[in-house]
Design an enzyme around this catalytic site. Structure first.
Site, mmCIF file in Angstrom:
data_model
loop_
_atom_site.group_PDB
_atom_site.id
_atom_site.type_symbol
_atom_site.label_atom_id
_atom_site.label_comp_id
_atom_site.label_asym_id
_atom_site.label_seq_id
_atom_site.Cartn_x
_atom_site.Cartn_y
_atom_site.Cartn_z
ATOM 1 N N GLU A 126 0.837 -1.208 0.000
ATOM 2 C CA GLU A 126 0.000 0.000 0.000
ATOM 3 C C GLU A 126 0.863 1.246 0.000
ATOM 4 O O GLU A 126 0.550 2.244 -0.662
ATOM 5 C CB GLU A 126 -0.939 -0.002 1.213
ATOM 6 C CG GLU A 126 -1.957 -1.133 1.233
ATOM 7 C CD GLU A 126 -3.091 -0.968 0.226
ATOM 8 O OE1 GLU A 126 -3.120 0.053 -0.492
ATOM 9 O OE2 GLU A 126 -3.938 -1.874 0.155
ATOM 10 N N ARG A 130 0.333 3.770 -3.163
ATOM 11 C CA ARG A 130 -0.306 5.048 -2.813
ATOM 12 C C ARG A 130 0.701 6.176 -2.700
ATOM 13 O O ARG A 130 0.520 7.250 -3.279
ATOM 14 C CB ARG A 130 -1.077 4.913 -1.496
ATOM 15 C CG ARG A 130 -2.207 3.897 -1.552
ATOM 16 C CD ARG A 130 -3.088 3.984 -0.320
ATOM 17 N NE ARG A 130 -3.879 2.758 -0.148
ATOM 18 C CZ ARG A 130 -5.091 2.712 0.371
ATOM 19 N NH1 ARG A 130 -5.681 3.821 0.774
ATOM 20 N NH2 ARG A 130 -5.728 1.563 0.512
ATOM 21 N N ASP A 259 -4.505 -10.206 -7.946
ATOM 22 C CA ASP A 259 -4.874 -9.215 -8.970
ATOM 23 C C ASP A 259 -3.764 -8.418 -9.657
ATOM 24 O O ASP A 259 -3.456 -8.630 -10.826
ATOM 25 C CB ASP A 259 -5.948 -8.261 -8.415
ATOM 26 C CG ASP A 259 -5.604 -7.644 -7.060
ATOM 27 O OD1 ASP A 259 -4.451 -7.737 -6.629
ATOM 28 O OD2 ASP A 259 -6.509 -7.038 -6.448
ATOM 29 N N GLU A 394 -12.716 -0.528 -9.111
ATOM 30 C CA GLU A 394 -12.332 -1.492 -10.157
ATOM 31 C C GLU A 394 -13.324 -1.592 -11.309
ATOM 32 O O GLU A 394 -12.930 -1.801 -12.462
ATOM 33 C CB GLU A 394 -12.112 -2.873 -9.536
ATOM 34 C CG GLU A 394 -10.900 -2.958 -8.631
ATOM 35 C CD GLU A 394 -11.139 -2.385 -7.243
ATOM 36 O OE1 GLU A 394 -10.154 -2.057 -6.549
ATOM 37 O OE2 GLU A 394 -12.333 -2.234 -6.850
#
Length: 497
Positions: A126, A130, A259, A394
């Site tokens: 993350e 980010r 993913d 998404e």
């Protein structure tokens, strides 16, 4: 004479390579087709202003906003430190939308208040997508050196995570001590495929702009380990032990835990103007196995979906997170013409349709966290703990790619449906909140405005209604947090030819 012939041959090969690249780029940009829808674009702009001004008023400097409580919020992934995640995540959205005053305020906060000396259990993944991604994107767009410096500062804090027997990074790091560990629930000390496999774009670009190869070398090592490993049935399990170099439990998913690893293989190839052929080969091989084993069609509605493999059995469930794959698969099909391109484009569009159905089959017209295909239930959540919606991007991300690649008006229509549903069910007087049950006409709010709502959801919605010349796909590649990074003409860290 031989030397002259050799030079001529090299020139011919270079010209052929350039022609090939131009053809591949041409698939990404269809001139004069995707004109802006000014009214809808400006409506999304006002949503961004509302989300941003509410955060600035009630949670400035905190990671996220609690819009109902009108206070700051911080999730576990941020390691207990206030690092202004919403500010960093929103930088490029503010810039692209032309919100210059807000961008300037955010830039000054980053310059003066953003520090990386606290945080005990920071998620490496993350933090990378980010913070490193957000800062690098702001740098690429604005050319303001402060963003590059801060991106380097943050990435340097992540480097100790790579100090393992295999070079596969650990998932959690303390910014105070440099100590690293993995999530306690992750298959006996394993690292997670979607986490350690989602650093290539940012670390490659960081080496490119700093001239320091340490970052790209780290992610190249990860790539090399994965390339050489045996894949059961051609599939990548979600767990890998960084100490032993062995796979953990046999679970393969295009949703949570898997993913964005696949996304970054494809996008690393695009980021390097198609020079990183290894990345594309790994992507194609992985997707061949996914199509053969996990892509399914529901019995009654004939909906295309991607199941999950658990201990050699298919679980007929799809995460909201997995809905990004419609756009990814379409992008992969559009950038390389071969005998599989049409089939892959059909699959990408089919997933886009299925994910739209997961929205359309709810009362709120927003999709659940996960939906299943069990007997009579198709594209609906059947378990209470899967019925929530946390402002996830998404589905609209896939609409964005399918709009840019096909210019079929239905993708703009579907995006506008999502805008209206967000306004009806998620808007509060002080920002936007997730909801606890998408099948309830008056759902409870979860009281969190996720930073990715500003980074991703609103950006993709805005871009769908923009002219195609805004962040064109042949010039920019989006990281997993929708932070655009420039397409380069070479592979970072390699000798240029």
């Amino acid at each position: 004479q031989q030397e002259q012939q050799k030079q001529q041959q090299q020139q011919r090969q270079q010209q052929q390579q350039m022609q090939k690249e131009q053809q591949q780029r041409a698939h990404l940009v269809q001139k004069g087709v995707g004109h802006e829808d000014t009214e809808k674009k400006n409506f999304v702009l006002k949503m961004m202003k509302h989300a941003w001004s509410s955060y600035a008023a009630h949670a400035w400097g905190a990671n996220e906003l609690k819009p109902v409580s009108r206070s700051g919020h911080s999730a576990q992934i941020f390691g207990g430190a206030n690092m202004g995640a919403t500010i960093v995540d929103a930088l490029d959205t503010l810039y692209v939308m032309g919100l210059t005053e807000e961008f300037s305020k955010a830039r000054n906060w980053v310059a003066n208040e953003f520090h990386t000396d606290s945080g005990d259990s920071v998620s490496v993944f993350e933090g990378n997508i980010r913070f490193v991604g957000g800062l690098l994107s702001a740098y690429a767009l604005s050319k303001d050196e402060i963003f590059k410096a801060k991106a380097k500062e943050y990435a340097d804090k992540l480097l100790p995570a790579f100090n393992t027997n295999t070079g596969i990074p650990m998932g959690i790091i303390s910014f105070r001590t440099g100590a690293t560990r993995n999530w306690g629930w992750a298959s006996g000390g394993c690292s997670i495929l979607a986490e350690f496999g989602t650093m290539h774009l940012e670390f490659s670009y960081l080496s490119e702009v700093t001239g320091d190869p340490v970052y790209v070398d780290k992610v190249k090592k990860v790539r090399e380990v994965l390339r050489q490993m045996e894949k059961p049935n051609g599939l990548y399990p979600n767990y890998l032990n960084p100490k032993t170099g062995r796979w953990g439990q046999q679970h393969t998913s295009m949703g949570a835990l898997g993913d964005s690893f696949y996304e970054y293989l494809l996008k690393s190839w695009i980021q390097t103007s198609f020079h990183d052929v290894e990345a594309r080969q790994m992507y194609d091989e992985a997707m061949e196995a996914v199509v053969a084993r996990l892509v399914k069609e529901s019995s009654s509605s004939k909906l295309t979906y991607i199941g999950e493999m658990k201990s050699n059995r298919v679980d007929h469930k799809m995460d909201h997170l997995a809905c990004f794959s419609g756009g990814m698969i379409a992008l992969g099909a559009a950038t390389l013409s071969n005998e599989k391109s049409e089939e892959m484009m059909r699959i990408g569009q089919g997933i886009g349709n299925t994910c739209h159905e997961s929205y359309d089959r709810t009362v709120t017209k927003l999709g659940p966290e996960a939906f299943r295909f069990d007997g009579s239930s198709e594209a609906v959540a059947t378990r209470q703990n899967e019925k929530y919606y946390i402002l996830r991007p998404e589905v609209v991300e896939t609409y964005f790619y399918l709009w840019r690649l096909t210019h079929d008006k239905k993708y703009r229509d579907w995006a506008w449906e999502a805008v209206q549903a967000l306004e009806t069910h998620c808007r509060t007087d002080n920002g936007y909140s997730g909801i606890r049950d998408v099948y309830n006409a008056n759902p409870l709010k979860d009281d969190v405005q996720q930073s990715f709502f500003l980074a991703e959801t609103l950006k993709y919605l805005y871009l769908i209604f923009c002219d195609d010349s805004v962040l064109p796909l042949d010039k920019w590649v989006f990281n997993s947090e929708a932070h655009p990074l420039p397409v380069l003409d070479h592979i970072p860290g390699s000798s240029r030819t």
